[in-house]
Design an enzyme around this catalytic site. Structure first.
Site, short mmCIF file in Angstrom:
data_model
loop_
_atom_site.label_atom_id
_atom_site.label_comp_id
_atom_site.label_asym_id
_atom_site.label_seq_id
_atom_site.Cartn_x
_atom_site.Cartn_y
_atom_site.Cartn_z
N ASN A 108 0.93 -1.03 -0.01
CA ASN A 108 -0.11 0.07 -0.11
C ASN A 108 0.85 1.22 -0.11
O ASN A 108 2.11 1.28 -0.48
CB ASN A 108 -1.02 -0.01 1.26
CG ASN A 108 -2.38 0.56 0.56
OD1 ASN A 108 -2.66 1.47 0.30
ND2 ASN A 108 -3.46 -0.60 0.58
N HIS A 127 2.66 3.32 1.96
CA HIS A 127 3.97 3.42 2.39
C HIS A 127 4.97 2.40 1.71
O HIS A 127 6.03 2.87 1.44
CB HIS A 127 3.93 2.83 4.04
CG HIS A 127 5.17 3.27 4.65
ND1 HIS A 127 6.08 2.33 5.18
CD2 HIS A 127 5.74 4.39 5.17
CE1 HIS A 127 7.03 2.75 5.79
NE2 HIS A 127 6.95 4.26 5.95
N CYS A 128 4.28 1.37 1.34
CA CYS A 128 5.24 0.43 0.41
C CYS A 128 5.51 1.21 -0.88
O CYS A 128 6.74 0.72 -1.43
CB CYS A 128 4.46 -0.62 0.05
SG CYS A 128 3.63 -1.51 1.31
N ILE A 129 4.94 2.13 -1.52
CA ILE A 129 5.24 2.46 -2.71
C ILE A 129 6.12 4.16 -2.66
O ILE A 129 6.28 4.60 -3.63
CB ILE A 129 4.15 2.73 -3.65
CG1 ILE A 129 3.04 3.75 -2.92
CG2 ILE A 129 3.39 1.40 -3.98
CD1 ILE A 129 1.89 4.04 -3.97
#
Length: 378
Positions: A362, A364-366
């Site tokens: 999501n 934070h991951c990108i």
């Protein structure tokens, strides 16, 4: 750019470690100069040629760009498409990747009290390599960190340890939180002990206290990244994914984490204040959402009915905004209100993020924050 190899994290350093030189990893809630992202296009991970996912990424980039520069790295064949779709003030750079998870393939930035910026170039094997990894090859992803160091002209410390940015979270005051499920997974660094990994984190990131949570969120395909479960929101305070249903596997995971967090002191000797964020759903991949994805034997499958590791903790803390995922109409407003209370000086911006979740992560991951050099001098 200066590149230094640091095998000494395990074998006896031939150079002073970043920590010995005065570098450390600042908290995400500290001031940023920029945010780095990548453009989704992988057809075996994103449905319909990633067109729906690209729209979600555009909304995330636009929201973050309200208060800091946003760089979006793009493969050459998607450069024109990305440049036309993204706002003019978002900076698009050619930066080839295998997929779009900048948190994990991008640099871990360090700052120095004298204002210098540096970065860590960890090893990367697509979340497990040939033993549970999510795709092959990952050769372009492994070059991203050194390319960013070249673009910025900053010192780059190469550390031969498999580690993704989503596996760690720091408070900027000497404390790091992570999960045993991920950092001690045999598909990352099979010959490393827990004590050796702790020494690497101390030497590289300048932390003193390491909090080990047992597991990450249920069904998290990254092998339990901490940024989907728990994050620092202020010194001495964390947000934790929560579940009130005893029949849900997340129930036990969250309570294990809470027990550790409530019984641990941080590097400054504080007891941690834990803020609970109910998980969305649970959420599952729908039949139509599993269609339109290329089926390749070396890629992680996306099947109808598969549960997704949905979490409201997976937000990005910007300079003046907090960009959070909107995932469940029944719970979005309540989650937004809690996050707003945690960040009273920032504006919470909700972005429809199911398309990002369908790809396995999501907001934070990108994203990957580039800390402010000026702040390190204050």
């Amino acid at each position: 750019m200066t590149t230094r190899n640091l095998p000494g994290a395990l074998e006896g350093a031939c150079h002073a470690t970043p920590a010995e030189q005065g570098f450390s990893m600042p908290a995400e809630f500290a001031p940023h100069d920029a945010c780095w992202m990548l453009w989704p296009q992988r057809p075996d991970n994103w449905r319909y040629g990633a067109k729906p996912a690209q729209q979600a990424f555009i909304e995330v980039a636009t929201a973050i760009a309200e208060s800091e520069t946003v760089f979006v790295g793009v493969n050459d064949d998607q450069y024109e498409n990305a440049r036309i779709q993204l706002p003019d003030h978002v900076r698009v750079v050619e930066l080839s990747s295998n997929d779009a998870w900048m948190r994990d393939v991008g640099p871990t930035f360090l700052t120095h009290p004298d204002g210098r910026l540096a970065m860590v170039n960890w090893e990367f094997n697509a979340w497990g390599g040939l033993d549970g990894g999510l795709y092959f090859p990952w050769d372009k992803d492994r070059r991203i960190r050194t390319k960013v160091a070249e673009l910025l002209g900053v010192e780059c410390f190469t550390v031969p340890v498999m580690l993704e940015g989503g596996a760690i979270h720091v408070d900027g005051e000497g404390t790091l939180v992570t999960t045993e499920e991920c950092l001690l997974n045999p598909n990352r660094n099979p010959d490393m002990t827990k004590a050796e990994m702790e020494q690497v984190l101390r030497d590289t990131l300048g932390v003193k206290t390491i909090i080990w949570l047992p597991r990450g969120c249920y069904q998290d395909e990254t092998d339990g990244h901490v940024d989907n479960l728990c994050c620092f929101v202020a010194p001495g305070e964390v947000a934790l994914t929560w579940c009130d249903d005893p029949a849900d596997p997340q129930y036990a995971i969250s309570r294990e984490a809470l027990e550790v967090l409530e019984s641990t002191k941080d590097a400054q000797g504080r007891s941690l204040k834990v803020h609970k964020l109910l998980q969305p759903g649970p959420l599952y991949i729908a039949e139509d959402e599993a269609s339109g994805i290329d089926r390749l034997h070396h890629s992680h499958p996306r099947r109808p009915g598969d549960r997704m590791a949905a979490s409201y903790v997976n937000f990005y803390i910007g300079n003046e905004v907090v960009v959070m995922p909107l995932l469940d109409p029944a719970l979005d407003d309540a989650a937004s209100a809690i996050i707003q209370d945690l960040f009273p000086s920032r504006r919470v911006v909700g972005v429809p993020a199911r398309e990002i979740l369908l790809g396995g992560g999501n907001i934070h991951c990108i994203t990957q924050q580039q800390p402010s050099r000026a702040a390190s001098r204050s």
